[in-house]
Design a protein around this motif. Structure first.
Motif, PDB file in Angstrom:
ATOM      1  N   GLY A  66       0.798  -1.216   0.000  1.00  0.00           N
ATOM      2  CA  GLY A  66       0.000   0.000   0.000  1.00  0.00           C
ATOM      3  C   GLY A  66       0.833   1.269   0.000  1.00  0.00           C
ATOM      4  N   ARG A  67       1.915   1.294   0.771  1.00  0.00           N
ATOM      5  CA  ARG A  67       2.762   2.492   0.841  1.00  0.00           C
ATOM      6  C   ARG A  67       3.407   2.783  -0.510  1.00  0.00           C
ATOM      7  N   LYS A  68       3.913   1.754  -1.128  1.00  0.00           N
ATOM      8  CA  LYS A  68       4.550   1.937  -2.434  1.00  0.00           C
ATOM      9  C   LYS A  68       3.498   2.364  -3.465  1.00  0.00           C
ATOM     10  N   TRP A  69       2.310   1.777  -3.398  1.00  0.00           N
ATOM     11  CA  TRP A  69       1.215   2.124  -4.310  1.00  0.00           C
ATOM     12  C   TRP A  69       0.906   3.636  -4.233  1.00  0.00           C
ATOM     13  N   ILE A  70       0.776   4.137  -3.019  1.00  0.00           N
ATOM     14  CA  ILE A  70       0.454   5.566  -2.832  1.00  0.00           C
ATOM     15  C   ILE A  70       1.635   6.440  -3.236  1.00  0.00           C
ATOM     16  N   ALA A  71       2.851   6.022  -2.861  1.00  0.00           N
ATOM     17  CA  ALA A  71       4.043   6.815  -3.191  1.00  0.00           C
ATOM     18  C   ALA A  71       4.220   6.932  -4.706  1.00  0.00           C
ATOM     19  N   TYR A  72       4.059   5.833  -5.412  1.00  0.00           N
ATOM     20  CA  TYR A  72       4.198   5.870  -6.871  1.00  0.00           C
ATOM     21  C   TYR A  72       3.095   6.716  -7.500  1.00  0.00           C
ATOM     22  N   ALA A  73       1.898   6.620  -6.967  1.00  0.00           N
ATOM     23  CA  ALA A  73       0.779   7.394  -7.512  1.00  0.00           C
ATOM     24  C   ALA A  73       1.072   8.889  -7.428  1.00  0.00           C
ATOM     25  N   ARG A  74       1.595   9.314  -6.296  1.00  0.00           N
ATOM     26  CA  ARG A  74       1.901  10.739  -6.115  1.00  0.00           C
ATOM     27  C   ARG A  74       3.121  11.162  -6.926  1.00  0.00           C
ATOM     28  N   ALA A  75       4.118  10.312  -6.973  1.00  0.00           N
ATOM     29  CA  ALA A  75       5.355  10.644  -7.679  1.00  0.00           C
ATOM     30  C   ALA A  75       5.139  10.759  -9.184  1.00  0.00           C
ATOM     31  N   PHE A  76       4.250   9.933  -9.716  1.00  0.00           N
ATOM     32  CA  PHE A  76       4.037   9.903 -11.165  1.00  0.00           C
ATOM     33  C   PHE A  76       2.690  10.508 -11.566  1.00  0.00           C
ATOM     34  N   ASP A  77       2.113  11.292 -10.662  1.00  0.00           N
ATOM     35  CA  ASP A  77       0.877  12.022 -10.955  1.00  0.00           C
ATOM     36  C   ASP A  77      -0.241  11.082 -11.410  1.00  0.00           C
ATOM     37  N   ARG A  78      -0.459  10.033 -10.643  1.00  0.00           N
ATOM     38  CA  ARG A  78      -1.513   9.068 -10.955  1.00  0.00           C
ATOM     39  C   ARG A  78      -2.443   8.873  -9.749  1.00  0.00           C
ATOM     40  N   ASP A  79      -2.600   9.940  -8.970  1.00  0.00           N
ATOM     41  CA  ASP A  79      -3.409   9.820  -7.761  1.00  0.00           C
ATOM     42  C   ASP A  79      -4.818  10.393  -7.948  1.00  0.00           C
ATOM     43  N   THR A  80      -5.338  10.290  -9.172  1.00  0.00           N
ATOM     44  CA  THR A  80      -6.738  10.639  -9.429  1.00  0.00           C
ATOM     45  C   THR A  80      -7.494   9.359  -9.771  1.00  0.00           C
ATOM     46  N   VAL A  81      -8.812   9.412  -9.639  1.00  0.00           N
ATOM     47  CA  VAL A  81      -9.633   8.211  -9.849  1.00  0.00           C
ATOM     48  C   VAL A  81     -10.838   8.560 -10.718  1.00  0.00           C
ATOM     49  N   ARG A  82     -11.092   7.712 -11.681  1.00  0.00           N
ATOM     50  CA  ARG A  82     -12.312   7.834 -12.472  1.00  0.00           C
ATOM     51  C   ARG A  82     -13.178   6.603 -12.212  1.00  0.00           C
ATOM     52  N   PRO A  83     -14.499   6.809 -12.112  1.00  0.00           N
ATOM     53  CA  PRO A  83     -15.380   5.677 -11.806  1.00  0.00           C
ATOM     54  C   PRO A  83     -15.396   4.657 -12.938  1.00  0.00           C
ATOM     55  N   GLY A  84     -15.766   3.440 -12.597  1.00  0.00           N
ATOM     56  CA  GLY A  84     -15.875   2.417 -13.635  1.00  0.00           C
ATOM     57  C   GLY A  84     -15.668   1.024 -13.097  1.00  0.00           C
ATOM     58  N   HIS A  85     -15.739   0.067 -14.000  1.00  0.00           N
ATOM     59  CA  HIS A  85     -15.497  -1.346 -13.706  1.00  0.00           C
ATOM     60  C   HIS A  85     -14.103  -1.685 -14.228  1.00  0.00           C
ATOM     61  N   TYR A  86     -13.249  -2.197 -13.341  1.00  0.00           N
ATOM     62  CA  TYR A  86     -11.862  -2.446 -13.705  1.00  0.00           C
ATOM     63  C   TYR A  86     -11.491  -3.897 -13.401  1.00  0.00           C
ATOM     64  N   ALA A  87     -10.989  -4.568 -14.416  1.00  0.00           N
ATOM     65  CA  ALA A  87     -10.466  -5.926 -14.218  1.00  0.00           C
ATOM     66  C   ALA A  87      -8.983  -5.827 -13.897  1.00  0.00           C
ATOM     67  N   LEU A  88      -8.563  -6.505 -12.834  1.00  0.00           N
ATOM     68  CA  LEU A  88      -7.166  -6.496 -12.400  1.00  0.00           C
ATOM     69  C   LEU A  88      -6.574  -7.887 -12.602  1.00  0.00           C
ATOM     70  N   GLN A  89      -5.340  -7.909 -13.098  1.00  0.00           N
ATOM     71  CA  GLN A  89      -4.667  -9.179 -13.333  1.00  0.00           C
ATOM     72  C   GLN A  89      -3.505  -9.352 -12.372  1.00  0.00           C
ATOM     73  N   LYS A  90      -3.380 -10.534 -11.819  1.00  0.00           N
ATOM     74  CA  LYS A  90      -2.267 -10.815 -10.912  1.00  0.00           C
ATOM     75  C   LYS A  90      -0.944 -10.521 -11.619  1.00  0.00           C
ATOM     76  N   GLY A  91      -0.060  -9.789 -10.951  1.00  0.00           N
ATOM     77  CA  GLY A  91       1.225  -9.437 -11.527  1.00  0.00           C
ATOM     78  C   GLY A  91       1.220  -8.157 -12.333  1.00  0.00           C
ATOM     79  N   GLU A  92       0.066  -7.505 -12.429  1.00  0.00           N
ATOM     80  CA  GLU A  92      -0.035  -6.253 -13.180  1.00  0.00           C
ATOM     81  C   GLU A  92       0.859  -5.190 -12.543  1.00  0.00           C
TER      82      GLU A  92
END
Length: 359
Positions: A80-106
């Motif tokens: 979780g910490r790395k997820w949030i840190a990367y989101a902020r560092a690379f300007d990806r900390d916004t969210v759009r609504p929707g249905h998202y399929a996640l794949q293991k290892g993504e």
């Protein structure tokens, strides 16, 4: 006599060594920083962020913090910490609504970018065996963000119905049961617009031509097909059943279709239509009113629609005017050309109902 010597800087070699050492330290620090930056870039682009495969729905208004907590709590995100840190560092900390399929290892980059840019995964919306608009609303609500009450409100809106060129009674003919790829964020109005496109695609020139050959509009074919769909589940009988109703309409004979009575009464579970049901006053009661009912009594399947249209083919035409369920309770029907023949079939079926105690 004194001798003078030229001035010499003190210990130049030592100063040079200090300068070199400082430069080496700075270079080392720079290399470390570049290494850290490079490693973060590599980990962001290629490091595994998602711990298990699955799909999540992100409602409108969800914050990045709420999304992150949900992904961590549900075991999707490894760190979780790395997820949030990367989101902020690379300007990806916004969210759009929707249905998202996640794949293991993504990777972090792929997963974070999907949520940030709204790269939704389409859902497969399927509906069939629909009798009423509230039932349709309930089914569609399983596939999109809007709830069933909101969807039903749209499906009941006179303005929305008018935009399709249909009436409230014929509106069910708009919907062609099938499986469609849609986005979870599709609004109820967008759903109706999509169904309009699918309806127009289904009713191509060939199908419209066959309907015209039979003397009916697509809405009238849908109405006949809806009765057919309620009468039989056997595709091999559908065209015969449709032909009986078309033959009766052409002769001006009351349709006397039991499913229309059940629809009028509002109880599709009736197993035996009685005189009290036949006396119910409704334009959908084809025992009381001639011609077709005002509109479909259900959303007919593609099989029922095409089977009804198939009666336009010469090889499918017949001279039956009656049918009733077979007394063997197989779900199939006995067809008749004359009323006496039909009466014998109906009596056999009624006797079996009595024997089984069905009232």
């Amino acid at each position: 006599m004194t001798t003078s010597y030229p001035y010499q800087h003190p210990r130049p070699a030592r100063q040079s060594r200090k300068l070199v050492a400082i430069l080496l330290v700075l270079v080392a620090i720079l290399l470390v920083l570049v290494g850290i930056f490079g490693w973060k870039q590599y980990d962001y682009r290629f490091g595994s962020a998602i711990a298990r495969s699955g799909a999540v729905n992100v409602p409108t208004g969800t914050s990045f913090g709420e999304l992150s907590r949900m992904l961590v709590d549900s075991g999707y995100v490894r760190n979780g910490r790395k997820w949030i840190a990367y989101a902020r560092a690379f300007d990806r900390d916004t969210v759009r609504p929707g249905h998202y399929a996640l794949q293991k290892g993504e990777t972090y980059r792929a997963a974070l970018s999907a949520f940030s840019f709204g790269r939704q995964t389409p859902v497969r919306l399927t509906f069939n065996n629909i009798r009423t608009m509230d039932r349709l609303a309930g089914v569609v609500a399983k596939y999109i963000e809007a709830d069933s009450a909101t969807i039903l409100q749209t499906l009941s809106d006179p303005a929305v119905i008018a935009e399709t060129g249909l009436t409230r009674a014929t509106f069910p003919s708009l919907f062609i049961p099938n499986t469609y790829e849609v986005y979870w964020t599709m609004t109820p109005r967008e759903f109706v617009a999509r169904m309009q496109k699918e309806h127009d695609r289904f009713w191509n020139d060939e199908r419209r031509g066959r309907a015209a050959e039979l003397g009916y509009t697509p809405e009238q074919i849908a109405t006949i097909a809806s009765i057919v769909a309620e009468e039989t589940n056997f595709r091999g009988e559908m065209t015969q059943v449709a032909g009986v109703y078309i033959n009766r309409l052409r002769k001006g004979i009351l349709l006397q279709a039991d499913p229309t009575v059940k629809f009028a009464v509002g109880d599709p579970t009736i197993r035996r239509v009685l005189h009290k049901h036949l006396a119910f006053d409704s334009p959908y009661n084809t025992y009381k009113y001639a011609g077709l009912p005002p509109g479909p009594i259900c959303v007919p399947s593609i099989a029922a629609l095409d089977a009804t249209l198939a009666y336009a083919d010469r090889e499918n035409r017949h001279d039956y005017y009656y049918f009733c369920a077979k007394s063997d309770f197989s779900g199939r029907h006995a067809f008749a050309r004359t009323l006496p023949e039909h009466s014998r079939n109906a009596a056999a079926y009624a006797a079996e109902l009595n024997r089984r105690g069905i009232r």
